[in-house]
Design a protein around this motif. Sequence first.
Motif, PDB file in Angstrom:
ATOM      1  N   PHE A 291      12.880  -0.180   2.237  1.00 39.71           N
ATOM      2  CA  PHE A 291      12.204   0.698   3.189  1.00 39.71           C
ATOM      3  C   PHE A 291      13.220   1.513   3.998  1.00 39.71           C
ATOM      4  O   PHE A 291      13.027   2.697   4.267  1.00 39.71           O
ATOM      5  CB  PHE A 291      11.330  -0.133   4.125  1.00 39.71           C
ATOM      6  N   LEU A 292      14.308   0.873   4.378  1.00 42.60           N
ATOM      7  CA  LEU A 292      15.321   1.540   5.200  1.00 42.60           C
ATOM      8  C   LEU A 292      16.206   2.483   4.391  1.00 42.60           C
ATOM      9  O   LEU A 292      16.844   3.374   4.966  1.00 42.60           O
ATOM     10  CB  LEU A 292      16.190   0.488   5.897  1.00 42.60           C
ATOM     11  N   ALA A 293      16.246   2.305   3.075  1.00 42.34           N
ATOM     12  CA  ALA A 293      17.107   3.128   2.232  1.00 42.34           C
ATOM     13  C   ALA A 293      16.424   4.469   1.976  1.00 42.34           C
ATOM     14  O   ALA A 293      15.812   4.691   0.936  1.00 42.34           O
ATOM     15  CB  ALA A 293      17.407   2.415   0.914  1.00 42.34           C
ATOM     16  N   ARG A 294      16.532   5.358   2.934  1.00 41.43           N
ATOM     17  CA  ARG A 294      15.884   6.659   2.837  1.00 41.43           C
ATOM     18  C   ARG A 294      16.925   7.764   2.923  1.00 41.43           C
ATOM     19  O   ARG A 294      17.993   7.599   3.514  1.00 41.43           O
ATOM     20  CB  ARG A 294      14.855   6.842   3.953  1.00 41.43           C
ATOM     21  N   SER A 295      16.571   8.882   2.328  1.00 42.30           N
ATOM     22  CA  SER A 295      17.434  10.051   2.432  1.00 42.30           C
ATOM     23  C   SER A 295      17.184  10.736   3.765  1.00 42.30           C
ATOM     24  O   SER A 295      16.112  10.575   4.366  1.00 42.30           O
ATOM     25  CB  SER A 295      17.139  11.028   1.282  1.00 42.30           C
ATOM     26  N   ASP A 303       3.377   0.955   7.870  1.00 40.55           N
ATOM     27  CA  ASP A 303       2.249   0.511   7.054  1.00 40.55           C
ATOM     28  C   ASP A 303       2.642   0.392   5.585  1.00 40.55           C
ATOM     29  O   ASP A 303       2.153  -0.491   4.868  1.00 40.55           O
ATOM     30  CB  ASP A 303       1.074   1.483   7.178  1.00 40.55           C
ATOM     31  N   GLN A 304       3.487   1.301   5.119  1.00 42.49           N
ATOM     32  CA  GLN A 304       3.917   1.257   3.722  1.00 42.49           C
ATOM     33  C   GLN A 304       4.685  -0.030   3.435  1.00 42.49           C
ATOM     34  O   GLN A 304       4.500  -0.654   2.391  1.00 42.49           O
ATOM     35  CB  GLN A 304       4.790   2.471   3.399  1.00 42.49           C
ATOM     36  N   LEU A 305       5.552  -0.412   4.354  1.00 38.71           N
ATOM     37  CA  LEU A 305       6.306  -1.654   4.189  1.00 38.71           C
ATOM     38  C   LEU A 305       5.368  -2.854   4.164  1.00 38.71           C
ATOM     39  O   LEU A 305       5.487  -3.735   3.298  1.00 38.71           O
ATOM     40  CB  LEU A 305       7.317  -1.796   5.326  1.00 38.71           C
ATOM     41  N   LEU A 306       4.414  -2.901   5.099  1.00 38.32           N
ATOM     42  CA  LEU A 306       3.488  -4.031   5.154  1.00 38.32           C
ATOM     43  C   LEU A 306       2.614  -4.088   3.905  1.00 38.32           C
ATOM     44  O   LEU A 306       2.322  -5.178   3.391  1.00 38.32           O
ATOM     45  CB  LEU A 306       2.616  -3.926   6.412  1.00 38.32           C
ATOM     46  N   ALA A 329       8.563   0.702  -5.091  1.00 40.41           N
ATOM     47  CA  ALA A 329       9.091   2.066  -5.016  1.00 40.41           C
ATOM     48  C   ALA A 329       7.969   3.079  -4.826  1.00 40.41           C
ATOM     49  O   ALA A 329       8.110   4.056  -4.074  1.00 40.41           O
ATOM     50  CB  ALA A 329       9.898   2.385  -6.278  1.00 40.41           C
ATOM     51  N   GLU A 330       6.832   2.857  -5.500  1.00 41.12           N
ATOM     52  CA  GLU A 330       5.700   3.776  -5.346  1.00 41.12           C
ATOM     53  C   GLU A 330       5.107   3.685  -3.940  1.00 41.12           C
ATOM     54  O   GLU A 330       4.803   4.697  -3.309  1.00 41.12           O
ATOM     55  CB  GLU A 330       4.620   3.458  -6.381  1.00 41.12           C
ATOM     56  N   LEU A 331       4.943   2.459  -3.442  1.00 37.54           N
ATOM     57  CA  LEU A 331       4.334   2.279  -2.125  1.00 37.54           C
ATOM     58  C   LEU A 331       5.242   2.766  -1.004  1.00 37.54           C
ATOM     59  O   LEU A 331       4.754   3.122   0.079  1.00 37.54           O
ATOM     60  CB  LEU A 331       3.981   0.805  -1.907  1.00 37.54           C
ATOM     61  N   LEU A 332       6.544   2.770  -1.229  1.00 30.67           N
ATOM     62  CA  LEU A 332       7.488   3.213  -0.204  1.00 30.67           C
ATOM     63  C   LEU A 332       7.920   4.660  -0.397  1.00 30.67           C
ATOM     64  O   LEU A 332       8.871   5.114   0.242  1.00 30.67           O
ATOM     65  CB  LEU A 332       8.730   2.313  -0.196  1.00 30.67           C
ATOM     66  N   ARG A 333       7.196   5.392  -1.201  1.00 32.16           N
ATOM     67  CA  ARG A 333       7.539   6.798  -1.417  1.00 32.16           C
ATOM     68  C   ARG A 333       7.422   7.564  -0.097  1.00 32.16           C
ATOM     69  O   ARG A 333       6.454   7.401   0.641  1.00 32.16           O
ATOM     70  CB  ARG A 333       6.601   7.414  -2.462  1.00 32.16           C
ATOM     71  N   PRO A 334       8.403   8.399   0.257  1.00 36.78           N
ATOM     72  CA  PRO A 334       8.333   9.166   1.507  1.00 36.78           C
ATOM     73  C   PRO A 334       7.034   9.952   1.616  1.00 36.78           C
ATOM     74  O   PRO A 334       6.562  10.535   0.626  1.00 36.78           O
ATOM     75  CB  PRO A 334       9.566  10.082   1.420  1.00 36.78           C
TER      76      PRO A 334
END
Length: 339
Positions: A291-295, A303-306, A329-334
């Motif tokens: 979740f934290l690995a974002r550009s 909510d995406q993380l949960l 990866a799909e659920l944590l998509r920006p």
Amino acid sequence: MSEWLIYRGAGAPHDGIAELPPPPPWRDFDGAPLVPPPAPLDPGSERRLGVLRRQARYHRPGTHERELVNAALYLRRPLLVTGEPGSGKSTLAHSVAYELGLGRVLGWPIVSRSTLRDGLYQYDAIGRLQDLQIERSAGTSGAEDSAGGIGRYIRLGALGTALLPSSRPRVLLIDELDKSDIDLPNDLLNVLEEGEFTIPELERIADRAPEVAVRDDDGRIVTVRHGKIRCNAFPFIVLTSNGERDFPAPLMRRCIHLQIGVPDKERLAGMVRAHFGDEAAERYDSVIDSFLARSPGDVRAVDQLLNAIHLTQQAGWVDEDETRQRLTAELLRPLDRTR
């Protein structure tokens, strides 16, 4: 220097609100008669605070957040909270209500069609007219046709209920103010400054019906005198914004502004523990890292993380599972990218 804090952000309920000093003279209100205390927290707050309200314990606002919450309490000013979606803006209102024992959080979710009157009260003029016509045709017109009968058709909104005179402040969440049309922020100015409003339908008949019983947002019957409602303890108002627009300077002048940053790993771990148990943060450490690995510029909501952790938990996948990695990866998509 922490002795001055009324809201401590520790998640343990206490009666510190009784120690709140008197307001500044220019924010001192004298509304009456006082209404009874509100109902306790409802299921909506419990969902936000986590299983068994554990997020109230694990949610540790930073020093800056605690100080500005208390500044709003001391100065009797609304708190304007801005930040990314899912950063915990609205949860802050529930955390304050839980810790200080201020009862059910009044909620006013804003949409593009919201008006000031929606937040203050609703008047069912058509329903009243229909009832009067039915009663007259049945020959029973009389009591309900009196001036006082109008109260059956008026219900206070969340903002109107928050402004009812009470010995302790109510907590009001005005959610996503930046979704409103251009007029609403300016329309709020006078109400937020004066802590009062009038109901014209009752003001017009005040000589015949000086006291009218209406229903508030909690479902209680309360008395409105001379068509006016004026607060006694100014409510703790949290206005949230996702930063999608700027607000006029007069509104900013009336508010304490709090900018909430992106949650760090420690805060995310606390949220995960609140909803999934004490060992969950360690067990799903890799999901939190994903979740934290974002550009730079990517927008993600907690909510995406949960959701990702819940799905992993229910399906029984392990960290190495290819399906878990793909769906995570799909659920944590920006949120600002479709692909």
